[in-house]
Each structure stands twice: as C-alpha cells, then as structure tokens.
Design an enzyme around this catalytic site. Structure first.
Site, PDB file in Angstrom:
ATOM      1  N   VAL A   1       0.822  -1.206   0.000  1.00  0.00           N
ATOM      2  CA  VAL A   1       0.000   0.000   0.000  1.00  0.00           C
ATOM      3  C   VAL A   1       0.857   1.259   0.000  1.00  0.00           C
ATOM      4  CG1 VAL A   1      -1.578   1.346   1.469  1.00  0.00           C
ATOM      5  CG2 VAL A   1      -2.070  -1.031   0.946  1.00  0.00           C
TER       6      VAL A   1
ATOM      7  N   GLU B   1      -7.671   2.098   1.970  1.00  0.00           N
ATOM      8  CA  GLU B   1      -7.211   1.751   0.624  1.00  0.00           C
ATOM      9  C   GLU B   1      -7.981   0.523   0.121  1.00  0.00           C
ATOM     10  OE1 GLU B   1      -5.122   3.268  -1.653  1.00  0.00           O
ATOM     11  OE2 GLU B   1      -6.139   1.684  -2.749  1.00  0.00           O
TER      12      GLU B   1
ATOM     13  N   LEU C   1      -7.116  -0.999  -3.030  1.00  0.00           N
ATOM     14  CA  LEU C   1      -6.415  -1.642  -4.161  1.00  0.00           C
ATOM     15  C   LEU C   1      -6.286  -3.143  -3.946  1.00  0.00           C
ATOM     16  CD1 LEU C   1      -3.279  -2.475  -3.246  1.00  0.00           C
ATOM     17  CD2 LEU C   1      -2.910  -0.048  -3.504  1.00  0.00           C
TER      18      LEU C   1
ATOM     19  N   LYS D   1     -14.300   0.199   5.236  1.00  0.00           N
ATOM     20  CA  LYS D   1     -13.241  -0.696   4.725  1.00  0.00           C
ATOM     21  C   LYS D   1     -13.509  -2.149   5.148  1.00  0.00           C
ATOM     22  CE  LYS D   1      -9.504  -2.383   3.118  1.00  0.00           C
ATOM     23  NZ  LYS D   1      -9.307  -2.621   1.694  1.00  0.00           N
TER      24      LYS D   1
ATOM     25  N   ASN E   1     -14.497  -5.382   2.590  1.00  0.00           N
ATOM     26  CA  ASN E   1     -13.741  -6.637   2.481  1.00  0.00           C
ATOM     27  C   ASN E   1     -14.581  -7.829   2.931  1.00  0.00           C
ATOM     28  OD1 ASN E   1     -11.510  -5.491   1.367  1.00  0.00           O
ATOM     29  ND2 ASN E   1     -10.107  -5.944   3.038  1.00  0.00           N
TER      30      ASN E   1
ATOM     31  N   GLY F   1     -13.556 -21.874  -5.817  1.00  0.00           N
ATOM     32  CA  GLY F   1     -12.198 -22.413  -5.879  1.00  0.00           C
ATOM     33  C   GLY F   1     -11.701 -22.832  -4.516  1.00  0.00           C
TER      34      GLY F   1
ATOM     35  N   GLY G   1      -7.470 -16.179   0.124  1.00  0.00           N
ATOM     36  CA  GLY G   1      -6.258 -16.144   0.947  1.00  0.00           C
ATOM     37  C   GLY G   1      -5.732 -14.723   0.905  1.00  0.00           C
TER      38      GLY G   1
ATOM     39  N   CYS H   1      -5.233  -9.911   3.392  1.00  0.00           N
ATOM     40  CA  CYS H   1      -6.322  -9.022   3.818  1.00  0.00           C
ATOM     41  C   CYS H   1      -7.633  -9.694   4.180  1.00  0.00           C
ATOM     42  CB  CYS H   1      -6.516  -7.954   2.762  1.00  0.00           C
ATOM     43  SG  CYS H   1      -5.054  -6.900   2.716  1.00  0.00           S
TER      44      CYS H   1
HETATM   45  P1  NAD Z   1       3.296  -4.624   4.134  1.00  0.00           P
HETATM   46  O1  NAD Z   1       3.606  -5.569   5.216  1.00  0.00           O
HETATM   47  O2  NAD Z   1       3.554  -4.986   2.712  1.00  0.00           O
HETATM   48  O3  NAD Z   1       4.088  -3.254   4.402  1.00  0.00           O
HETATM   49  C1  NAD Z   1       4.131  -2.591   5.621  1.00  0.00           C
HETATM   50  C2  NAD Z   1       5.435  -1.787   5.685  1.00  0.00           C
HETATM   51  O4  NAD Z   1       5.415  -0.971   6.858  1.00  0.00           O
HETATM   52  C3  NAD Z   1       6.683  -2.657   5.797  1.00  0.00           C
HETATM   53  O5  NAD Z   1       7.605  -2.306   4.781  1.00  0.00           O
HETATM   54  C4  NAD Z   1       7.242  -2.330   7.187  1.00  0.00           C
HETATM   55  O6  NAD Z   1       8.650  -2.380   7.262  1.00  0.00           O
HETATM   56  C5  NAD Z   1       6.729  -0.921   7.382  1.00  0.00           C
HETATM   57  N1  NAD Z   1       6.703  -0.471   8.780  1.00  0.00           N
HETATM   58  C6  NAD Z   1       6.343  -1.187   9.887  1.00  0.00           C
HETATM   59  N2  NAD Z   1       6.444  -0.412  10.979  1.00  0.00           N
HETATM   60  C7  NAD Z   1       6.871   0.806  10.576  1.00  0.00           C
HETATM   61  C8  NAD Z   1       7.144   2.031  11.243  1.00  0.00           C
HETATM   62  N3  NAD Z   1       6.990   2.153  12.559  1.00  0.00           N
HETATM   63  N4  NAD Z   1       7.576   3.085  10.513  1.00  0.00           N
HETATM   64  C9  NAD Z   1       7.733   2.972   9.166  1.00  0.00           C
HETATM   65  N5  NAD Z   1       7.486   1.849   8.479  1.00  0.00           N
HETATM   66  C10 NAD Z   1       7.046   0.771   9.164  1.00  0.00           C
HETATM   67  O7  NAD Z   1       1.771  -4.217   4.326  1.00  0.00           O
HETATM   68  P2  NAD Z   1       0.663  -3.911   3.201  1.00  0.00           P
HETATM   69  O8  NAD Z   1       0.253  -5.169   2.536  1.00  0.00           O
HETATM   70  O9  NAD Z   1       1.104  -2.758   2.384  1.00  0.00           O
HETATM   71  O10 NAD Z   1      -0.554  -3.468   4.129  1.00  0.00           O
HETATM   72  C11 NAD Z   1      -0.527  -2.263   4.843  1.00  0.00           C
HETATM   73  C12 NAD Z   1      -1.923  -1.957   5.348  1.00  0.00           C
HETATM   74  O11 NAD Z   1      -2.784  -1.680   4.237  1.00  0.00           O
HETATM   75  C13 NAD Z   1      -2.594  -3.089   6.118  1.00  0.00           C
HETATM   76  O12 NAD Z   1      -3.388  -2.544   7.123  1.00  0.00           O
HETATM   77  C14 NAD Z   1      -3.465  -3.762   5.072  1.00  0.00           C
HETATM   78  O13 NAD Z   1      -4.568  -4.417   5.635  1.00  0.00           O
HETATM   79  C15 NAD Z   1      -3.912  -2.570   4.252  1.00  0.00           C
HETATM   80  N6  NAD Z   1      -4.225  -2.896   2.854  1.00  0.00           N
HETATM   81  C16 NAD Z   1      -3.426  -3.744   2.155  1.00  0.00           C
HETATM   82  C17 NAD Z   1      -3.709  -4.008   0.819  1.00  0.00           C
HETATM   83  C18 NAD Z   1      -2.878  -4.977   0.028  1.00  0.00           C
HETATM   84  O14 NAD Z   1      -3.264  -5.305  -1.093  1.00  0.00           O
HETATM   85  N7  NAD Z   1      -1.755  -5.468   0.507  1.00  0.00           N
HETATM   86  C19 NAD Z   1      -4.796  -3.379   0.199  1.00  0.00           C
HETATM   87  C20 NAD Z   1      -5.578  -2.494   0.953  1.00  0.00           C
HETATM   88  C21 NAD Z   1      -5.286  -2.254   2.284  1.00  0.00           C
HETATM   89  C1  UGA Z   2      -8.610  -7.564  -1.589  1.00  0.00           C
HETATM   90  C2  UGA Z   2      -9.703  -6.620  -2.100  1.00  0.00           C
HETATM   91  O1  UGA Z   2     -10.158  -7.055  -3.385  1.00  0.00           O
HETATM   92  C3  UGA Z   2      -9.203  -5.182  -2.202  1.00  0.00           C
HETATM   93  O2  UGA Z   2     -10.263  -4.314  -2.586  1.00  0.00           O
HETATM   94  C4  UGA Z   2      -8.667  -4.762  -0.838  1.00  0.00           C
HETATM   95  O3  UGA Z   2      -8.117  -3.452  -0.914  1.00  0.00           O
HETATM   96  C5  UGA Z   2      -7.592  -5.732  -0.387  1.00  0.00           C
HETATM   97  O4  UGA Z   2      -8.127  -7.080  -0.336  1.00  0.00           O
HETATM   98  C6  UGA Z   2      -7.105  -5.407   0.990  1.00  0.00           C
HETATM   99  O5  UGA Z   2      -7.829  -4.882   1.797  1.00  0.00           O
HETATM  100  O6  UGA Z   2      -5.947  -5.701   1.182  1.00  0.00           O
HETATM  101  P1  UGA Z   2      -6.502  -8.790  -2.685  1.00  0.00           P
HETATM  102  O7  UGA Z   2      -6.464  -9.554  -1.414  1.00  0.00           O
HETATM  103  O8  UGA Z   2      -5.256  -8.189  -3.204  1.00  0.00           O
HETATM  104  O9  UGA Z   2      -7.557  -7.576  -2.553  1.00  0.00           O
HETATM  105  O10 UGA Z   2      -7.032  -9.731  -3.850  1.00  0.00           O
HETATM  106  P2  UGA Z   2      -8.459 -10.213  -4.388  1.00  0.00           P
HETATM  107  O11 UGA Z   2      -8.431 -10.143  -5.847  1.00  0.00           O
HETATM  108  O12 UGA Z   2      -9.572  -9.549  -3.695  1.00  0.00           O
HETATM  109  O13 UGA Z   2      -8.440 -11.758  -3.976  1.00  0.00           O
HETATM  110  C7  UGA Z   2      -8.443 -12.149  -2.622  1.00  0.00           C
HETATM  111  C8  UGA Z   2      -8.581 -13.652  -2.532  1.00  0.00           C
HETATM  112  O14 UGA Z   2      -9.886 -14.064  -2.936  1.00  0.00           O
HETATM  113  C9  UGA Z   2      -7.612 -14.429  -3.428  1.00  0.00           C
HETATM  114  O15 UGA Z   2      -7.127 -15.540  -2.714  1.00  0.00           O
HETATM  115  C10 UGA Z   2      -8.461 -14.895  -4.593  1.00  0.00           C
HETATM  116  O16 UGA Z   2      -8.003 -16.087  -5.168  1.00  0.00           O
HETATM  117  C11 UGA Z   2      -9.798 -15.098  -3.899  1.00  0.00           C
HETATM  118  N1  UGA Z   2     -10.944 -14.960  -4.827  1.00  0.00           N
HETATM  119  C12 UGA Z   2     -11.239 -13.778  -5.400  1.00  0.00           C
HETATM  120  C13 UGA Z   2     -11.757 -16.072  -5.066  1.00  0.00           C
HETATM  121  O17 UGA Z   2     -11.510 -17.177  -4.533  1.00  0.00           O
HETATM  122  N2  UGA Z   2     -12.836 -15.936  -5.904  1.00  0.00           N
HETATM  123  C14 UGA Z   2     -13.146 -14.758  -6.494  1.00  0.00           C
HETATM  124  O18 UGA Z   2     -14.154 -14.716  -7.234  1.00  0.00           O
HETATM  125  C15 UGA Z   2     -12.330 -13.648  -6.234  1.00  0.00           C
END
Ligand code: NAD
Ligand code: UGA
Length: 436
Positions: A12, A152, A154, A205, A209, A254, A258, A261
């Site tokens: 993110v 977020e 994405l 949010k 999800n 499927g 996983g 999130c």
């Molecule tokens: P991530 O683990 O990929 O990244 C987190 C980063 O934060 C790491 O690089 C870590 O070193 C850094 N960090 C930790 N403590 C810190 C500090 N004190 N100061 C500065 N940096 C620090 O996590 P992510 O997947 O990007 O997820 C971040 C958040 O966004 C989570 O709450 C997640 O639920 C949410 N989110 C993730 C996604 C996704 O697709 N991954 C999408 C939407 C929302």
């Molecule tokens: C999901 C949400 O789609 C995002 O909007 C959100 O920001 C994010 O979580 C988050 O909060 O981190 P992501 O986990 O990256 O995004 O991927 P998805 O495409 O949503 O898939 C999540 C899981 O569901 C995967 O394991 C995928 O295989 C599974 N999935 C998805 C299914 O089994 N069936 C589907 O029809 C769609």
C-alpha cells in the site's frame, strides 16, 4: 504540487507514494526497514507488482519520489503524512496495531509543522481517535494536527490501476477542512469522494472486504451443492452475474480466499463484534466455509488418487492469487502441509513466488518449469490461476505424469476437454461432469 510523506513502503505505502508522485506531488516514502529502503534507492523493488518498477523509476528520475529511513527528514516541510504500515492478525484474530502505534508515536516526536495524518492501513473502528491520543501524548510541544481515515481498496496484482482508477475515495474525519484538503489530493483520480466521520470510514473498509469475502464463501457453498446435485457452478455464476444487483465479480468458486487481507480483516471484524457482545453469525460462517475449501481439495484429491502415502503431488501455482509473489495466507501452504502430513512428496512450480515460498514450505521441491515438475507425478493440483497455466501443452503433461490426474482448484480448464486428452480431472463445483 504538494509535499507528502508516506510511512511504510509495503504494497500500500509504495504504491501510494509512487502514484501520488506520478500525479505531480513531491513524495518522501519512509520505512524502518533499512534493507527495503536501500534497495529502493538502488531501484530494487521489495515486491513483485506489475508496473510498479516503471512508475517508481520514472518518479525517482524526475526527483518527485525519494526514500528515507529518517522520520525528521521525511516529515520536514510536509503537510500530509500517510500511514500505510501492516495491521496483521493478533493471537485472537484482533488487528495487531503495534506498527500503527509506533508510526503515530514517531510522527508525533518528529513533526515540526501542522500536519494532516492520514491513515491508509486497515484499522479497527476507533483507531483514528486512538492515533490522535497517541500523537497528542507524544508531541514534545503542541503543534496542530488532524487525523483523517482514507482506507485503501487496491488489489495486489492490479495495484497501480486500482489506485489510479478507484471506484471511490472514502475519507473520514472529525474535521471537515482536513478531509477537504485530503479530498483535493485525490481530485485527479476523478472518483466519487465520500466524506464521513472517522469511525464510519474505518467501518466502510471492513464492511467492503467482509462483503467480498462473503460473496466468495457464498459461491463456494453453492459449488459444494452443485457437485452434489450435478450442476456446474461456473455456469451458475455466469447466469447469476448478469443480474446487475448480483454482479459478475467475486463469484469464482475455488480454494477460497487467501492473502494478507480478507482472512485477517474478516477475523478482525468478527473480533470487534464479539468484543462488543455481538454474535457475528454470518462472518463466522464465511470463515468456516473458507477454511473448509482447502480441506475439501485434499479430500477430492484422495477420492481421485486413493491413499496419498508415497504419492508425488505437483502444485501448479503458489501465491495466493496470480500476478503477485505474496504468500501471506496462501492456500498452497496449508495444502502442501496437509499433503505432507498424509505422506505425499510435494513439488511445486510458480512463475514468480518460489523464492518467497521456499522458506515457508519446508520439504517442498521447487521446479524450474511446469513440465519438469509434472514428470513422474501421481497428480497435479492447480492452486493459482496464472495465465501461463491456461495454455500448457496438456497432452505433453499427460505423457510426463505417472498418473494423469488433475485437481483444478481454480476451474481454469473444461472437464470435457480434459477427458478428451485422457485426464482424470475434477474442478470445484462442476458436478455436471459426473452426471452427463
Ligand atoms: P506490508 O507488510 O507490505 O508493508 C508494511 C510496511 O510498513 C513494511 O515495509 C514495514 O517495514 C513498514 N513499517 C512497519 N512499521 C513501521 C514504522 N513504525 N515506521 C515505518 N514503516 C514501518 O503491508 P501492506 O500489505 O502494504 O498493508 C498495509 C496496510 O494496508 C494493512 O493494514 C493492510 O490491511 C492494508 N491494505 C493492504 C492491501 C494490500 O493489497 N496489501 C490493500 C488495501 C489495504
Ligand atoms: C482484496 C480486495 O479485493 C481489495 O479491494 C482490498 O483493498 C484488499 O483485499 C485489501 O484490503 O488488502 P486482494 O487480497 O489483493 O484484494 O485480492 P483479491 O483479488 O480480492 O483476492 C483475494 C482472494 O480471494 C484471493 O485468494 C483470490 O483467489 C480469492 N478470490 C477472489 C476467489 O476465490 N474468488 C473470487 O471470485 C475472487
């Protein structure tokens, strides 16, 4: 041009930083992980995400994007600080807020001018107020600040496009002016902007999800019933999806959801409800169905191969979804453990995630391509629907395998085609293949 600090360079944070820089802002992205920051300074991406390297390079070259490990440096002259650190599951399913706490504290200790602190991490309802308390408590002297929630949405694998073309921007704050300023930053994205209070934004949010996860568990339950009754869940989903009230998306049956999130966020929402004395019946069922999907996969495989002891099983795909190397809560890990516990030898191939997966899957032999992996296997399991698996030379695979058995955990092939090639084949919820 605004100056922005982004805390955390994970999926993110890094995408947020690169995209805001691409929109013409000056962005300093900060992380406590020195290795990640040093790598980024040399152009090495910490994650596999399509298009990310290009957008980072473009903005580093134009000097709009820089990386740092220093809070004072990153906060100097900035009006906006985004928090994008991890919020993993704690022991009881609650969100672990230690990284949010540490960043809020460091921001408080190092801010030198009025600041809007924008939380992008997924955090329990009430966290925005808690962050405000932390900042207030740890400021060496009082400097005005405002907390805004900007969750977020994405997805990994399409993160840049999702950030740049969001369905909506949600902003929550107790201060309308602060929310309006953050809204200005998002105007170039041309998405509807919902401005609400902090707690409601945080809830939007989780509710989003949890709803998507519910759709997945719903279709997986329908898949189980389809199998029993001789119907095809893929066609059921198509037939349902034409109804605009239902929609086509997130109806792929499927191995269940996983990733980093959905599993943690559904758990955290259920925890929040239970903590307040509410019984989250639907969320509990969503989680139960999801856990079952991985176990069902093993049971179907056993029906196809008999006892797994001494068998060699190949896994096609490891990451939790295609176009990412993210292995957090990937079904492949649970499935490999189960197969090994039943006495099978497990091999795997994934186009990008094998290096990340190796330490998480002890005893699983990683192969360089699908064909060398299939050689001598008693069965293959399709775990991740990478595009390259859709066009495999299946007659060649069949010849290489010891037994031509495929369990397709993502329904990428058609049962009739597979039967013609000579495979013993099963997908998820494709009951008609047995009834015709
Ligand atoms: P991530 O683990 O990929 O990244 C987190 C980063 O934060 C790491 O690089 C870590 O070193 C850094 N960090 C930790 N403590 C810190 C500090 N004190 N100061 C500065 N940096 C620090 O996590 P992510 O997947 O990007 O997820 C971040 C958040 O966004 C989570 O709450 C997640 O639920 C949410 N989110 C993730 C996604 C996704 O697709 N991954 C999408 C939407 C929302
Ligand atoms: C999901 C949400 O789609 C995002 O909007 C959100 O920001 C994010 O979580 C988050 O909060 O981190 P992501 O986990 O990256 O995004 O991927 P998805 O495409 O949503 O898939 C999540 C899981 O569901 C995967 O394991 C995928 O295989 C599974 N999935 C998805 C299914 O089994 N069936 C589907 O029809 C769609």
């Amino acid at each position: 041009m605004k100056q922005i600090c982004v805390v955390g360079v994970g999926y993110v944070g890094l995408v947020t930083a690169a995209c805001f820089a691409d929109l013409g802002n000056r962005v300093i992205a900060l992380d406590v992980n020195e290795e990640k920051v040093k790598g980024l300074q040399k152009g090495i991406m910490p994650i596999f995400e399509p298009g990310l390297k290009e957008i980072v390079e473009r903005n580093v070259n134009s000097k709009r994007l820089t990386f740092s490990t220093s809070y004072p440096e990153a906060l100097k002259g900035t009006e906006f600080a985004f928090i994008g650190v991890g919020t993993p599951s704690g022991v009881d399913g609650e969100a672990d807020l230690q990284y949010v706490e540490a960043s809020a504290r460091a921001i408080a200790e190092n801010m030198s001018a009025p600041l809007i602190i924008i939380n992008k991490s997924t955090v329990p309802v009430g966290t925005g107020d808690w962050v405000a308390d932390i900042v207030q408590k740890h400021q060496p002297h009082s400097i005005p600040f405002w907390v805004v929630s900007c969750p977020e949405f994405l997805r990994e694998g399409s993160a840049i496009a999702d950030f740049m073309q969001p369905h909506r921007t949600v902003l929550g704050s107790m201060d309308r002016d602060a929310a309006e300023k953050v809204a200005q930053l998002h105007l170039p994205l041309r998405a509807p902007i919902v401005i609400t209070d902090l707690r409601t934004a945080e809830m939007i949010k989780y509710a989003s999800n949890a709803f998507l996860a519910t759709k997945i568990s719903f279709i997986n339950e329908i898949a189980t019933i389809c199998e029993a009754l001789g119907a095809d869940v893929k066609e059921v989903a198509v037939g349902m999806g034409y109804d605009a009230r239902i929609g086509k998306q997130f109806l792929d049956a499927g191995l269940g959801y996983g990733g980093s999130c959905f599993p943690k966020d559904v758990k955290a929402l259920a925890y929040m409800a239970a903590e307040k004395g509410r019984h989250p019946q639907l969320l509990n069922a969503v989680m139960e169905i999801n856990d079952d999907q991985r176990l069902k996969a093993i049971n179907i495989l056993k029906e196809m191969t008999g006892d797994l002891k001494g068998k060699t099983i190949g896994l096609l795909g490891l990451s939790f979804k295609p176009n990412t190397d993210d292995m957090r809560d990937a079904p492949a890990i649970t499935i490999a453990q189960r197969l090994q516990a039943e006495g099978a030898t497990v091999r795997a191939y994934d186009p990008v995630s094998m290096e990340v997966a190796r330490p998480l899957m002890p005893g699983v032999e990683m192969k360089d391509d699908p064909y060398s992996m299939a050689e001598g296997c008693d069965a293959l399991m399709i775990i991740t629907e990478w595009n390259e698996f859709k066009q495999l030379d299946r007659p060649r695979l069949r010849q290489l395998m010891h037994k031509p058995v495929i369990f397709d955990g993502r329904n990428i092939y058609e049962p009739d085609d597979m039967a013609k090639i000579g495979f013993v084949y099963r997908g998820v919820g494709r009951g008609y293949a047995f009834s015709r």
